[in-house]
Design an enzyme around this catalytic site. Structure first.
Site, short mmCIF file in Angstrom:
data_model
loop_
_atom_site.label_atom_id
_atom_site.label_comp_id
_atom_site.label_asym_id
_atom_site.label_seq_id
_atom_site.Cartn_x
_atom_site.Cartn_y
_atom_site.Cartn_z
N LEU A 1 -9.15 7.01 11.40
CA LEU A 1 -9.78 8.30 11.07
C LEU A 1 -9.09 9.00 9.90
O LEU A 1 -9.69 9.82 9.22
CB LEU A 1 -9.83 9.22 12.29
CG LEU A 1 -10.92 8.88 13.30
CD1 LEU A 1 -10.86 9.81 14.51
CD2 LEU A 1 -12.31 8.94 12.67
N VAL B 1 8.17 -11.19 8.64
CA VAL B 1 9.21 -11.76 7.77
C VAL B 1 9.93 -10.66 6.97
O VAL B 1 9.29 -9.72 6.46
CB VAL B 1 8.55 -12.76 6.78
CG1 VAL B 1 9.60 -13.38 5.88
CG2 VAL B 1 7.81 -13.85 7.56
N ARG B 2 11.24 -10.84 6.80
CA ARG B 2 12.06 -9.88 6.03
C ARG B 2 11.78 -10.00 4.54
O ARG B 2 12.35 -10.85 3.86
CB ARG B 2 13.55 -10.12 6.29
CG ARG B 2 14.04 -9.60 7.61
CD ARG B 2 15.55 -9.56 7.68
NE ARG B 2 16.18 -10.85 7.62
CZ ARG B 2 16.25 -11.73 8.63
NH1 ARG B 2 15.71 -11.44 9.80
NH2 ARG B 2 16.87 -12.88 8.48
N LYS C 1 -7.33 -8.96 6.01
CA LYS C 1 -6.89 -10.29 6.46
C LYS C 1 -7.97 -10.96 7.32
O LYS C 1 -8.09 -12.19 7.32
CB LYS C 1 -5.56 -10.17 7.22
CG LYS C 1 -4.38 -9.73 6.33
CD LYS C 1 -4.15 -10.65 5.14
CE LYS C 1 -2.90 -10.27 4.34
NZ LYS C 1 -2.68 -11.11 3.16
N ASP D 1 -2.54 -11.38 -12.63
CA ASP D 1 -2.88 -10.28 -11.72
C ASP D 1 -4.15 -10.74 -11.00
O ASP D 1 -5.19 -10.94 -11.65
CB ASP D 1 -3.14 -8.99 -12.52
CG ASP D 1 -3.47 -7.81 -11.63
OD1 ASP D 1 -4.02 -8.02 -10.52
OD2 ASP D 1 -3.19 -6.68 -12.02
N SER E 1 -2.57 -12.98 8.29
CA SER E 1 -1.65 -12.25 9.17
C SER E 1 -2.23 -12.16 10.56
O SER E 1 -3.46 -12.11 10.73
CB SER E 1 -1.45 -10.84 8.61
OG SER E 1 -0.83 -10.02 9.57
N TYR F 1 -5.47 -3.07 5.79
CA TYR F 1 -4.78 -4.36 5.77
C TYR F 1 -5.40 -5.31 6.79
O TYR F 1 -5.68 -6.47 6.51
CB TYR F 1 -3.30 -4.14 6.06
CG TYR F 1 -2.44 -5.39 5.97
CD1 TYR F 1 -2.06 -5.90 4.74
CD2 TYR F 1 -2.00 -6.05 7.12
CE1 TYR F 1 -1.27 -7.04 4.64
CE2 TYR F 1 -1.20 -7.18 7.03
CZ TYR F 1 -0.84 -7.67 5.79
OH TYR F 1 -0.05 -8.80 5.71
N1 LIG Z 1 6.23 -10.10 5.27
C1 LIG Z 1 5.51 -10.25 6.38
O1 LIG Z 1 6.00 -9.96 7.50
C2 LIG Z 1 4.09 -10.77 6.32
C3 LIG Z 1 3.43 -10.98 7.54
C4 LIG Z 1 2.13 -11.47 7.52
C5 LIG Z 1 1.53 -11.77 6.32
N2 LIG Z 1 2.18 -11.56 5.13
C6 LIG Z 1 1.47 -11.87 3.88
O2 LIG Z 1 2.25 -12.74 3.09
C7 LIG Z 1 2.01 -12.49 1.70
C8 LIG Z 1 3.32 -12.22 0.98
O3 LIG Z 1 3.94 -11.12 1.61
P1 LIG Z 1 5.43 -10.63 1.29
O4 LIG Z 1 5.99 -10.14 2.55
O5 LIG Z 1 6.14 -11.65 0.49
O6 LIG Z 1 5.08 -9.35 0.38
P2 LIG Z 1 5.92 -8.65 -0.76
O7 LIG Z 1 7.37 -8.89 -0.60
O8 LIG Z 1 5.43 -7.25 -0.81
O9 LIG Z 1 5.43 -9.43 -2.09
C9 LIG Z 1 4.09 -9.32 -2.47
C10 LIG Z 1 3.88 -10.09 -3.75
O10 LIG Z 1 2.50 -9.94 -4.13
C11 LIG Z 1 2.47 -9.52 -5.47
N3 LIG Z 1 1.25 -8.81 -5.81
C12 LIG Z 1 0.76 -7.67 -5.28
N4 LIG Z 1 -0.38 -7.33 -5.88
C13 LIG Z 1 -0.63 -8.30 -6.81
C14 LIG Z 1 -1.66 -8.53 -7.76
N5 LIG Z 1 -2.69 -7.68 -7.91
N6 LIG Z 1 -1.60 -9.64 -8.53
C15 LIG Z 1 -0.58 -10.51 -8.40
N7 LIG Z 1 0.44 -10.33 -7.55
C16 LIG Z 1 0.40 -9.23 -6.76
C17 LIG Z 1 3.72 -8.68 -5.67
O11 LIG Z 1 4.00 -8.53 -7.05
P3 LIG Z 1 4.86 -7.27 -7.66
O12 LIG Z 1 6.31 -7.65 -7.51
O13 LIG Z 1 4.38 -7.20 -9.07
O14 LIG Z 1 4.50 -6.07 -6.84
C18 LIG Z 1 4.72 -9.55 -4.93
O15 LIG Z 1 5.11 -10.63 -5.74
C19 LIG Z 1 1.04 -11.31 1.64
O16 LIG Z 1 -0.26 -11.77 1.47
C20 LIG Z 1 1.22 -10.67 3.01
O17 LIG Z 1 0.07 -9.94 3.40
C21 LIG Z 1 3.46 -11.06 5.12
#
Ligand SMILES: NC(=O)c1ccc[n+]([C@@H]2O[C@H](COP(=O)([O-])OP(=O)(O)OC[C@H]3O[C@@H](n4cnc5c(N)ncnc54)[C@H](OP(=O)(O)O)[C@@H]3O)[C@@H](O)[C@H]2O)c1
Length: 249
Positions: free
Chosen positions: A115, A205-206, A176, A75, A157, A172
């Site tokens: 706000l 991303v999906r 970032k 974590d 991001s 958010y």
């Molecule tokens: N998807 C997009 O369009 C997008 C765009 C720009 C940037 N990003 C960035 O890319 C990264 C991955 O995004 P994603 O889309 O793959 O998100 P996601 O599908 O929501 O997955 C997030 C991951 O982070 C884990 N997580 C959250 N809090 C945590 C903690 N305290 N300790 C350890 N793990 C934790 C979640 O674990 P659990 O399964 O336990 O919840 C999950 O494995 C993020 O940093 C996000 O901000 C994503």
């Protein structure tokens, strides 16, 4: 039917075994895909998840593809878990070569405005998206600097770009932008050590975070992060990249 498991190949020229990569939040989404692509390139991947059962399930999925990864519990908001993991890695022969700070949360309500935003949202968002990567960099960098090699990739991001900063999801966005500042600071402090530190925007991303309407697949979203995690020694440091090209802060 499960494929024959391919153990990580020797990925460095020194003959000291494969590069070792830690990917946070790798049980699903982009982290899972980054872990998969690094394992395919022959790195030994530590697939970190805050719930070990989820990490083990993810590792099993990769095993079906013939990829061996090691699930570890982490974590990123827990300083004790970070310190314990760094200690464990120090005790192993390979140490740590690559850190992908992928774990992240988007807790603002959809189209949430400044706000209406709440302190608790900022506290929880910054704990995961900023303090987690910050503590991980502090804990893992000594392992990299001692061995003269390291790659750190921070999943940022476009929403954190000051260049295009606007309203909506303020916690958010701020997290970032702060993560990008961390990239610049750590890159500056590690210049000349063999450690390269960069931020990446994966695009929209999906995933669970990105939603079903996002145009990019996880494979497309993971590509630049994997490229940065495996940069050659003369690669960039202290930059922000999307689609393998530098973008403004
Ligand atoms: N998807 C997009 O369009 C997008 C765009 C720009 C940037 N990003 C960035 O890319 C990264 C991955 O995004 P994603 O889309 O793959 O998100 P996601 O599908 O929501 O997955 C997030 C991951 O982070 C884990 N997580 C959250 N809090 C945590 C903690 N305290 N300790 C350890 N793990 C934790 C979640 O674990 P659990 O399964 O336990 O919840 C999950 O494995 C993020 O940093 C996000 O901000 C994503």
């Amino acid at each position: 039917m499960a494929k024959k498991i391919i153990k990580p190949a020797s990925a460095d020229a020194s003959g000291q075994g494969p590069r070792i990569a830690l990917v946070t939040g790798a049980n699903r989404g982009l982290g899972f895909e980054i872990a998969r692509q690094l394992a395919r390139r022959g790195l030994k991947v530590l697939l970190a998840s805050r719930t070990l059962t989820k990490g083990r399930a993810a590792a099993k999925l990769l095993a079906v593809e013939g990829l061996e990864v090691e699930p570890v519990r982490l974590d990123v908001t827990d300083p004790d878990q970070i310190k314990t993991l760094a200690r464990d890695l120090r005790a192993r022969p390979g140490g740590l070569d690559v850190l992908v700070n992928n774990a992240g949360v988007l807790l603002d309500p959809r189209d949430g405005r400044f706000l209406d935003s709440r302190q608790a949202t900022y506290e929880r968002t910054l704990a995961t998206n900023v303090l987690g990567p910050l503590m991980l960099c502090q804990a893992m960098l000594p392992l990299m600097i001692e061995r003269g090699y390291g790659r750190i990739v921070n999943l940022s991001s476009g929403l954190g770009q000051l260049d295009e900063m606007g309203s909506g999801t303020p916690a958010y966005r701020i997290s970032k932008t702060a993560l990008n500042a961390l990239t610049r600071i750590v890159a500056s402090d590690t210049r000349g050590t063999g450690v390269l530190v960069n931020s990446v925007c994966p695009g929209w991303v999906r995933t669970e975070m990105g939603g079903t309407e996002a145009p990019r697949t996880v494979a497309q979203g993971a590509d630049t992060a994997v490229w940065l995690a495996t940069l050659p020694g003369d690669g960039p440091s202290g930059g922000f990249f999307r689609d393998r090209k530098q973008i403004p802060w």
